[in-house]
Design an enzyme around this catalytic site. Structure first.
Site, PDB file in Angstrom:
ATOM      1  CB  VAL A  69       1.728  -7.172   4.497  1.00 21.09           C
ATOM      2  CG1 VAL A  69       1.575  -8.332   5.466  1.00 21.09           C
ATOM      3  CG2 VAL A  69       1.102  -5.902   5.076  1.00 21.09           C
ATOM      4  CE  LYS A  77       0.626  -1.472   8.107  1.00 19.86           C
ATOM      5  NZ  LYS A  77      -0.626  -1.040   8.761  1.00 19.86           N
ATOM      6  CB  ALA A 133       3.502  -0.438   5.436  1.00 26.66           C
ATOM      7  CB  ALA A 187      -0.936  -0.024   1.205  1.00 27.60           C
ATOM      8  CB  SER A 188       0.035   4.813   0.161  1.00 33.75           C
ATOM      9  OG  SER A 188      -0.798   4.771   1.287  1.00 33.75           O
ATOM     10  CG  ASP A 206      -8.606   3.469   6.346  1.00 28.52           C
ATOM     11  OD1 ASP A 206      -9.464   3.877   5.541  1.00 28.52           O
ATOM     12  OD2 ASP A 206      -7.440   3.181   6.003  1.00 28.52           O
TER      13      ASP A 206
END
Length: 546
Positions: A173, A187, A171, A168-169, A319
């Protein structure tokens, strides 16, 4: 049609150039005075390019609004059509900006898209943003882990998959096994992210202040402030781990909810090691149907979880997008919800939680005076009359049943009412809301989107919110009833809860009968179709036997 691009005046162009130049100067000053010097030349130049794009795009949007609407009578049909076109043009500019700058800009775009209070053109356009990124090279990831945990990978992990399972933006995984063979998800935060965050947030703050100074009716500092708080907390993985454990404790008796266990020995501000939980995104309908899991039941369970967070726990995951909620085919009723990414949480004040429960109590029975009174305590004043529209889809004087929407006449009156609202009114309304309210509005917007994608009616959200609001109030009432002084008050309150609970039970029964009706209709339709197919298959036999 009036086109902004072809009629931009010299003063407007000058404003854009001045804003861009001033923005770059302010950002340069901020960077030179920052203690973070990680890869300064390339980081600084990249930041200037990103910030210049942002300043130019946002300035163009604001000037588009200012000049394209000039001379049009507010509230007229032409004004409404032109305003919608400007919304769409501006949303597309911002989408292009987020796609170009990526990182925190994608996060910001998603943040805006989740706010149902922004124009529909923005939410629909920016909802296409995906929080995905090109994975960081493994050597850089390995360096972050070693530096953060103080050990080499081989000392911690039995195996470590170099290819990330998600990126993602902020981090990515990785799937791994600890030395004791525990299966984990690791992560890892991208290197140099805090420096980039400072640059990007400085840009956004500068833009919001500049826009408000040049055009006082366009004030977005409340949004930048909330986004800054949320993204700063998201970069601290220790805080995320604490949030995760607290949420897990809150739902320890709920077997439908699974929250990955934290491995504290291998967790730091930039590395989070947790239990690996399998599952698919909550909106993956193909997976749900393949596994025989009802999307409607998933939607109900999802809404119940977040309603309990809001009204009972007062500790809210901020979120809930599809990537953060997985469905596992194991659990009671054939599935469980795996809640991930606990970086953004909001601790609601106890006073706010109680008032918000009372607001929903008033929304259920449409107690207009009570809604207005609570609006005053929330600080929104006259704008409280829009609470029923925002939350339940009814006007404050509606005669419709909860969950049935508005009548054509009510829609007509609301449309006329909204025509009188100006950008100044919207800015004032959003600025007056308590920070807790803004988090709830954003989470509620994301939940509504997920419910729609699961094909479930919005009625289930209203029923769940009403039920848990009463639960939240009953918790308050039981704690107060310990005092002998409040026995009479507690008795009156209990009667009120009983009345509302009966109302809810009636609503749930009506909803249940509707579900049965739809189910029976679908089965009857399927039966008729199968009989028709059977008759058609026998037709050649009858023809040949003649």
């Amino acid at each position: 049609m009036r086109r902004y691009g072809g009629v931009l005046k010299f003063g407007a162009k000058t404003s854009v150039y001045l804003l861009t130049a001033a923005g770059c100067a302010a950002l340069a000053h901020d960077s030179f005075n920052s203690g973070d010097t990680l890869d300064f030349p390339s980081g600084f130049l990249n930041g200037v390019v990103r910030s210049s794009r942002a300043v130019f795009a946002i300035s163009s949007c604001v000037i588009d609004y200012k000049y394209s609407l000039r001379g049009l009578p507010a509230g007229s049909d032409e004004y409404g059509r032109e305003l919608s076109e400007i919304h769409l043009r501006s949303a597309r500019r911002i989408l292009k900006l987020c796609d170009a700058n990526k990182g925190f800009y994608v996060k910001a775009g998603q943040f805006v898209a989740a706010m149902r209070q922004v124009p529909r053109e923005y939410s629909s356009t920016l909802s296409s943003l995906q929080d995905q990124a090109v994975p960081c090279n493994f050597e850089a990831v390995k360096e972050v882990i070693v530096k953060s945990l103080g050990k080499d990978l081989s000392e911690i992990f039995l195996s470590f998959d170099e290819k990330p399972v998600a990126a993602a933006s902020i981090a990515q995984v990785h799937h791994a096994f600890l030395q004791d063979n525990q299966e984990v998800a690791v992560k890892v935060q991208y290197p140099g992210l805090e420096y980039q965050m400072k640059f990007d947030l400085t840009t956004m703050a500068f833009l919001s202040r500049s826009v408000a100074w040049l055009f006082p009716e366009y004030r977005f500092e409340w949004m930048v402030s909330e986004f800054t708080k949320s993204i700063a907390s998201e970069l601290d993985f220790i805080q995320e781990a604490i949030n995760s454990e607290r949420a897990a404790n809150n739902f320890r008796k709920n077997r439908t909810v699974r929250i990955p266990r934290i491995y504290w020995d291998f967790t730091s501000r930039q590395v989070l090691t947790m239990q690996f939980c399998e599952g698919q995104k909550v909106n993956d309908l193909e997976f749900l149907h393949r596994m025989g899991i009802s999307p409607l039941e998933v939607a109900k369970a999802l809404v119940d979880v977040f309603a309990e967070m809001i009204f009972v726990h007062g500790f809210l995951h901020g979120d809930p997008h599809p990537g953060n909620i997985l469905v596992s085919p194991r659990g009671p009723n054939g599935f469980s919800l795996v809640i991930l990414d606990h970086g953004i949480y909001k601790q609601l004040s106890e006073d706010f939680r109680k008032k918000y429960c009372r607001l929903w109590e008033a929304l259920i029975i449409l107690d207009s005076p009570k809604i207005q009174q609570l609006g005053e305590t929330f600080g929104v004043g006259k704008y409280a009359r829009y609470f029923p529209v925002i939350f339940t889809g009814r006007t404050i004087n509606s005669k419709s049943v909860l969950g049935r929407g508005m009548s054509p006449e009510e829609k007509k009156h609301l449309k006329e009412d909204l025509k009188s609202l100006k950008m100044e009114d919207i800015s004032s309304f959003m600025e007056s809301l308590p920070p807790d309210f803004l988090t709830i509005l954003r989470t509620d917007g994301l939940l509504r989107s997920l419910i729609s994608k699961l094909g479930a009616p919005q009625r289930i959200r209203l029923l769940s919110y009403a039920k848990y609001a009463l639960h939240g109030l009953s918790v308050e009432a039981s704690s107060e009833s310990d005092s002998a002084v409040l026995v009479i008050s507690g008795f009156k309150t209990s009667i009120k809860y009983l009345r509302l609970r009966i109302l809810l039970e009636i609503m749930e029964f009506v909803a249940y009968m509707n579900d049965i009706k739809h189910s029976m209709t679908a089965k009857l339709r399927q039966f008729i179709l199968s009989v028709g197919d059977h008759i058609r298959s026998l037709r050649p036999f009858f023809i040949s036997s003649r």
